[in-house]
Structures are given as C-alpha cells and as structure tokens.
Design a protein around this motif. Structure first.
Motif, PDB file in Angstrom:
ATOM      1  N   ASN A  22       0.813  -1.215   0.000  1.00 46.12           N
ATOM      2  CA  ASN A  22       0.000   0.000   0.000  1.00 46.12           C
ATOM      3  C   ASN A  22       0.848   1.267   0.000  1.00 46.12           C
ATOM      4  N   CYS A  23       0.252   2.323  -0.521  1.00 47.28           N
ATOM      5  CA  CYS A  23       0.837   3.658  -0.455  1.00 47.28           C
ATOM      6  C   CYS A  23      -0.266   4.671  -0.210  1.00 47.28           C
ATOM      7  N   THR A  24       0.071   5.722   0.507  1.00 51.07           N
ATOM      8  CA  THR A  24      -0.828   6.860   0.636  1.00 51.07           C
ATOM      9  C   THR A  24      -0.114   8.085   0.073  1.00 51.07           C
ATOM     10  N   TYR A  25      -0.891   9.061  -0.338  1.00 53.26           N
ATOM     11  CA  TYR A  25      -0.290  10.259  -0.920  1.00 53.26           C
ATOM     12  C   TYR A  25      -1.086  11.480  -0.509  1.00 53.26           C
ATOM     13  N   SER A  26      -0.483  12.632  -0.675  1.00 50.50           N
ATOM     14  CA  SER A  26      -1.131  13.871  -0.236  1.00 50.50           C
ATOM     15  C   SER A  26      -1.449  14.828  -1.389  1.00 50.50           C
ATOM     16  N   TYR A  32      -1.998   9.524 -12.253  1.00 51.38           N
ATOM     17  CA  TYR A  32      -1.489   8.272 -12.780  1.00 51.38           C
ATOM     18  C   TYR A  32      -0.677   7.590 -11.689  1.00 51.38           C
ATOM     19  N   PHE A  33      -0.916   6.291 -11.550  1.00 54.54           N
ATOM     20  CA  PHE A  33      -0.343   5.538 -10.443  1.00 54.54           C
ATOM     21  C   PHE A  33       0.320   4.275 -10.988  1.00 54.54           C
ATOM     22  N   MET A  34       1.532   4.045 -10.557  1.00 59.44           N
ATOM     23  CA  MET A  34       2.310   2.946 -11.076  1.00 59.44           C
ATOM     24  C   MET A  34       2.928   2.124  -9.952  1.00 59.44           C
ATOM     25  N   TRP A  35       3.149   0.878 -10.246  1.00 60.87           N
ATOM     26  CA  TRP A  35       3.920   0.004  -9.364  1.00 60.87           C
ATOM     27  C   TRP A  35       5.119  -0.520 -10.134  1.00 60.87           C
ATOM     28  N   TYR A  36       6.289  -0.371  -9.519  1.00 64.06           N
ATOM     29  CA  TYR A  36       7.524  -0.891 -10.078  1.00 64.06           C
ATOM     30  C   TYR A  36       8.080  -1.959  -9.132  1.00 64.06           C
ATOM     31  N   SER A  52      -6.417   7.286 -12.570  1.00 67.23           N
ATOM     32  CA  SER A  52      -7.490   7.706 -11.680  1.00 67.23           C
ATOM     33  C   SER A  52      -7.921   6.547 -10.782  1.00 67.23           C
ATOM     34  N   SER A  53      -9.154   6.541 -10.338  1.00 70.60           N
ATOM     35  CA  SER A  53      -9.616   5.506  -9.407  1.00 70.60           C
ATOM     36  C   SER A  53     -10.037   4.254 -10.159  1.00 70.60           C
ATOM     37  N   GLY A  54      -9.996   3.115  -9.451  1.00 73.77           N
ATOM     38  CA  GLY A  54     -10.441   1.873 -10.061  1.00 73.77           C
ATOM     39  C   GLY A  54      -9.454   0.755  -9.840  1.00 73.77           C
ATOM     40  N   ASN A  55      -9.780  -0.372 -10.443  1.00 73.02           N
ATOM     41  CA  ASN A  55      -8.970  -1.577 -10.332  1.00 73.02           C
ATOM     42  C   ASN A  55      -8.415  -1.963 -11.690  1.00 73.02           C
ATOM     43  N   VAL A  65      -6.844   1.774  -6.952  1.00 69.04           N
ATOM     44  CA  VAL A  65      -6.647   3.178  -6.629  1.00 69.04           C
ATOM     45  C   VAL A  65      -7.941   3.731  -6.045  1.00 69.04           C
ATOM     46  N   ASP A  66      -7.835   4.376  -4.898  1.00 74.53           N
ATOM     47  CA  ASP A  66      -8.974   5.056  -4.284  1.00 74.53           C
ATOM     48  C   ASP A  66      -8.565   6.520  -4.104  1.00 74.53           C
ATOM     49  N   LYS A  67      -8.924   7.345  -5.073  1.00 76.93           N
ATOM     50  CA  LYS A  67      -8.502   8.740  -5.019  1.00 76.93           C
ATOM     51  C   LYS A  67      -9.178   9.501  -3.892  1.00 76.93           C
ATOM     52  N   SER A  68     -10.385   9.087  -3.516  1.00 73.71           N
ATOM     53  CA  SER A  68     -11.079   9.800  -2.440  1.00 73.71           C
ATOM     54  C   SER A  68     -10.332   9.658  -1.120  1.00 73.71           C
ATOM     55  N   SER A  69      -9.666   8.520  -0.949  1.00 72.07           N
ATOM     56  CA  SER A  69      -8.879   8.281   0.267  1.00 72.07           C
ATOM     57  C   SER A  69      -7.398   8.526   0.059  1.00 72.07           C
TER      58      SER A  69
END
Lengths: 112, 115
Positions: A22-26, A32-36, A52-55, A65-69
């Motif tokens: 998991n990661c959180t961000y501010s 755009y969200f990536m995993w390496y 954006s949000s989704g699976n 990705v849950d952009k609301s959280s």
C-alpha cells in the motif's frame, strides 16, 4: 511530510500467500499511479499502471486506486519466491511523461 | 531493442573529482529522465529532456550537476567536485511521447561511491 508514504517493511510471507502492498499520498494532482518492482542492484521494472480511481488486473497482480482516500494498493496472488523484491509505488500528474514521485519502497520476501 | 542502457554500471571516485555518466534510451523515445536513488529510498527526480531540450530541473540538482542531451539521443550527467553525499544509484529512464504516450522505462543504473 513526504508526498508519498509507503511502509518500508520488510515484509515476509509464505509462498502461495496473498500479498498486499500500500501507499498513501497527499498531492491531489496525482492522476497516474504505477507500481515498479526492483531487484537488488537493478533498475526499477514497471509492473502496472492505473489512471485515476479503479482496479486493474494483470495475471497474479491487481492494482487498486482510491482517489477519495488517496490510497493505492497492489495485491499479489499465489506469491512465488521469484516475487521477492522491493516494490515501489510511483505517481504523476501527467501520464508517465512527467516526473514520477516514488514511495520509499517495500522490501518483500516470499518464503518457500 | 535492448532497453535503456547506462554506462558505467559502477564508479568509485575520490571526493573532489569529476565524474560523467552516460545513458542511452530506448530508440526513438522522445523523453529522457534522470533520477537519483539512495539506500532504502525510492528514486528522486533530477531532470528530464524532451528531445534535446532540458525541460525541468529539480532543486536537488545543484550547480555541480549538469546534464546534456546534445542530439536528442543519448544523455550525459556530469557531477563536478564530487562529495560523499553524492554517493547513490543514478537511474536513467525514457518514455515515448508520440505517436502514443507510454510510461517510463528504467535502465540498470550507475552506482556511484565517493570516498
């Protein structure tokens, strides 16, 4: 406070287990969200990206990705010893063509 | 295409010396990025190029650092008067802006140790 927070671990799980990273961000501008995945002394290797949000699912890997959280996750099913590596989350405001902001990485070990 | 390549893979130097690293991106990738990664941390952005133009530089890139991409192909990163704090892995990445956008692909990195 860092823009992206990631638990550095280390995390050890038995082979075959489901792994959750998991990661959180501010920064609300991140779209755009990536995993390496990074093996020791190697460069990061792109695993998955999500807009954006989704699976998104790719084989044994699922990115959420849950952009609301402001929270993103990577799930690894049926984990294998070859999955042992450091997993880095990364984010950008533009699709992959602007600077990436990385988490610190989570070191994962799959125990045979 | 064999991906992003970097040279050298390892460099040991004495404090105060200058070093230069080279990055060859994936063929026809328009954008080229430099990142720095210290032990136990994620990569941190340094600078990036679109073709030969350097579009953004991080505050991490002090005056001792200079990067070039003279013909829009390979790039060099030079560090002058190296300091022990410069010891890190220097990563290069490239991406394609056109005809379609792609995310960044990383090279194996150059590991620098300043004694």
């Amino acid at each position: 406070q860092k823009e992206v927070e990631q638990d550095p671990g280390p995390l050890s799980v038995p082979e075959g287990a489901i792994v959750s990273l998991n990661c959180t961000y501010s920064n609300s501008a991140f779209q755009y969200f990536m995993w390496y995945r990074q093996y020791s002394r190697k460069g990061p290797e792109l695993l998955m990206y999500t807009y954006s949000s989704g699976n998104k699912e790719d084989g044994r890997f699922t990115a959420q990705v849950d952009k609301s959280s402001k929270y993103i996750s990577l799930f690894i099913r049926d984990s294998q010893p070859s999955d042992s590596a450091t997993y880095l989350c990364a984010m950008s405001a533009g699709f992959g063509n602007e600077k990436l902001t990385f988490g610190t990485g989570t070191r994962l070990t799959i125990i045979p | 295409d064999t991906g992003v390549s970097q040279d050298p893979r390892h460099k040991i130097t004495k404090r105060g010396q200058n070093v230069t690293f080279r990055c060859d991106p994936i063929s026809e990738h328009n954008r080229l990025y430099w990142y720095r990664q210290t032990l136990g941390q994620g990569p941190e952005f340094l600078t990036y190029f679109q073709n030969e133009a350097q579009l953004e530089k991080s505050r991490l890139l002090s005056d001792r650092f200079s990067a070039e991409r003279p013909k829009g192909s390979f790039s060099t990163l030079e560090i002058q008067r190296t300091e022990q704090g410069d010891s890190a892995m220097y990563l290069c990445a490239s991406s394609q802006l056109a005809p379609r956008e792609e995310t960044q692909y990383f090279g194996p990195g150059t590991r620098l140790l300043v004694l």
